[in-house]
Scaffold this motif. Sequence first.
Motif, PDB file in Angstrom:
ATOM      1  N   ALA A 243       3.509  21.017-108.078  1.00 18.07           N
ATOM      2  CA  ALA A 243       3.380  22.030-107.046  1.00 18.07           C
ATOM      3  C   ALA A 243       3.332  23.408-107.694  1.00 18.07           C
ATOM      4  O   ALA A 243       3.843  23.612-108.790  1.00 18.07           O
ATOM      5  CB  ALA A 243       4.547  21.946-106.057  1.00 18.07           C
ATOM      6  N   SER A 244       2.692  24.351-107.023  1.00 19.62           N
ATOM      7  CA  SER A 244       2.639  25.723-107.511  1.00 19.62           C
ATOM      8  C   SER A 244       2.777  26.652-106.322  1.00 19.62           C
ATOM      9  O   SER A 244       2.639  26.251-105.171  1.00 19.62           O
ATOM     10  CB  SER A 244       1.328  25.986-108.256  1.00 19.62           C
ATOM     11  N   ALA A 245       3.039  27.930-106.607  1.00 15.75           N
ATOM     12  CA  ALA A 245       3.241  28.898-105.535  1.00 15.75           C
ATOM     13  C   ALA A 245       2.678  30.240-105.960  1.00 15.75           C
ATOM     14  O   ALA A 245       2.551  30.544-107.147  1.00 15.75           O
ATOM     15  CB  ALA A 245       4.728  29.020-105.201  1.00 15.75           C
TER      16      ALA A 245
ATOM     17  N   SER B  57       2.554  31.242-100.643  1.00 14.28           N
ATOM     18  CA  SER B  57       1.743  30.046-100.423  1.00 14.28           C
ATOM     19  C   SER B  57       2.118  28.986-101.442  1.00 14.28           C
ATOM     20  O   SER B  57       2.184  29.272-102.644  1.00 14.28           O
ATOM     21  CB  SER B  57       0.251  30.367-100.538  1.00 14.28           C
ATOM     22  N   THR B  58       2.374  27.793-100.979  1.00 14.89           N
ATOM     23  CA  THR B  58       2.680  26.662-101.852  1.00 14.89           C
ATOM     24  C   THR B  58       1.498  25.715-101.846  1.00 14.89           C
ATOM     25  O   THR B  58       0.928  25.418-100.796  1.00 14.89           O
ATOM     26  CB  THR B  58       3.938  25.928-101.381  1.00 14.89           C
ATOM     27  N   ASP B  59       1.123  25.245-103.015  1.00 12.67           N
ATOM     28  CA  ASP B  59      -0.030  24.365-103.176  1.00 12.67           C
ATOM     29  C   ASP B  59       0.439  23.046-103.766  1.00 12.67           C
ATOM     30  O   ASP B  59       0.913  23.001-104.902  1.00 12.67           O
ATOM     31  CB  ASP B  59      -1.061  25.021-104.086  1.00 12.67           C
ATOM     32  N   LEU B  60       0.305  21.988-102.993  1.00 12.87           N
ATOM     33  CA  LEU B  60       0.665  20.650-103.466  1.00 12.87           C
ATOM     34  C   LEU B  60      -0.611  19.983-103.939  1.00 12.87           C
ATOM     35  O   LEU B  60      -1.292  19.300-103.178  1.00 12.87           O
ATOM     36  CB  LEU B  60       1.329  19.839-102.356  1.00 12.87           C
ATOM     37  N   SER B  61      -0.949  20.177-105.208  1.00  9.39           N
ATOM     38  CA  SER B  61      -2.237  19.703-105.710  1.00  9.39           C
ATOM     39  C   SER B  61      -2.358  18.182-105.649  1.00  9.39           C
ATOM     40  O   SER B  61      -3.449  17.645-105.522  1.00  9.39           O
ATOM     41  CB  SER B  61      -2.446  20.198-107.148  1.00  9.39           C
ATOM     42  N   ARG B  62      -1.254  17.480-105.724  1.00  7.33           N
ATOM     43  CA  ARG B  62      -1.313  16.022-105.669  1.00  7.33           C
ATOM     44  C   ARG B  62      -1.782  15.554-104.293  1.00  7.33           C
ATOM     45  O   ARG B  62      -2.526  14.588-104.156  1.00  7.33           O
ATOM     46  CB  ARG B  62       0.066  15.433-105.980  1.00  7.33           C
ATOM     47  N   GLU B  63      -1.369  16.287-103.252  1.00  7.58           N
ATOM     48  CA  GLU B  63      -1.737  15.907-101.903  1.00  7.58           C
ATOM     49  C   GLU B  63      -2.970  16.658-101.413  1.00  7.58           C
ATOM     50  O   GLU B  63      -3.531  16.311-100.368  1.00  7.58           O
ATOM     51  CB  GLU B  63      -0.565  16.188-100.949  1.00  7.58           C
TER      52      GLU B  63
END
Length: 428
Positions: free
Chosen positions: A112-114, A126-132
């Motif tokens: 995850a990244s933000a 903003s949070t980015d769940l790249s796996r999903e």
Amino acid sequence: MALIDLGDVREEPVADPDDRPPRAVGRPARIVAVLLVALLTLAGAAPPDRPAFFTVPATPTTSAFLHGDRFFLVAPTEGSTGEVTAYAVPARGRGRLTPLWRASVPLPLGDASASAYVVGDVVVVSTDLSREGTSRSHAFDVATGRPRWNLPGGLASTSDPLLLYSGDGQGAGTVSAVDPATGRVRWSVPIQPEAASFRFRPDGLDRIVLSPSAGPVEVWDARSGRRLVSRDLRPDGLSVWQRAQPVGDLLLVARHQAALVTAYGLGELDRRWEIRLGLVGYFESCGPLICAHGQTGGITALDPATGATRWRVTRWAGVLTEQDGRLLVSGPGSGSQESFAILDTATGRLVADLGTWDLIGWEPADGRLLAVRPAGTERLVLGDVDVAGGGAHRLDMLTGVSGNCRAGRTLLVCRMLAGEYGVWRLDR
């Protein structure tokens, strides 16, 4: 650092005891009085003004973000939550900063990244769940940390209205315009992520272009949510692969493995010109020209009126900015650093080879960029890249830092060797 000139130490001839003048009455008293006045003057004087420097604790997974005099940290905590911490950085002083506020935000550990941006009177994380393949944005009052709203999607534009892009991880998505103060959605446009592109102006994003695998190309006003024009641009209506990208007042469409490029007017999607190039990765504005970037490197500068090639370079691969007839370009470097150079916009001629740097911040208001590069163990040179002036200038030497620097208009932040963040005030 202030330097005090103590003068030169010289060996003066010693006077013969018999030649010494008689001791003046009251001389010791006068000397004591002069010394007392000097000491009182020095005691009342202000100490030398040192640059403001502060530290804040951080973990290895903490990310730092700057806006004006504000400094924000986003860090994962236990379980599936994270924490946003806000600081106000004083104009003077040294020591450890005290938080203004803290707030919780969903931020799972792992893949995850933000990111955090201030828009009006809110800070949007903003949070980015790249796996999903999903993301979500959370807004907090910039002064108090009070939660304002949270919505699906990551930031596509940080102007007003705020644009959020949300995808479902299955190839469908939406771009929504949001009131940054309240989170109210003003309008939404369904998109296919791989078929969407955006045009940015100095004041923000203003056009959304949708070029799906079948059907017409559409141009939308990103500020009103109104569709401006729709037209099928495929030759004879055939279903062929194409990629559309807005650059200036043109829409550039690449076909046939990105080797054939056709330009259309962005306003009416009317055909302007067509050329064949090598395999093109993407396009961007280069001042008055269009720069086409090859998939394997190199830059070709095109005349936007005709598509004619003005110049071509093979060493450089990216354009960062154009100022007063000069381009700042980048190429392969080493580690986190890239090589940079300044070219003449009209001819592509090399003006200055700047060597390797790590760019850490750009302030559009004055057009200058800040960069760092190693200078031995535990030290970084802080430099100012002056594109219009054709060079890079050393500003300072940072000691005790490990890197991971970023800069805004008034603040500079870097990771220190002990793991915490160091924050400096910039005098620009």
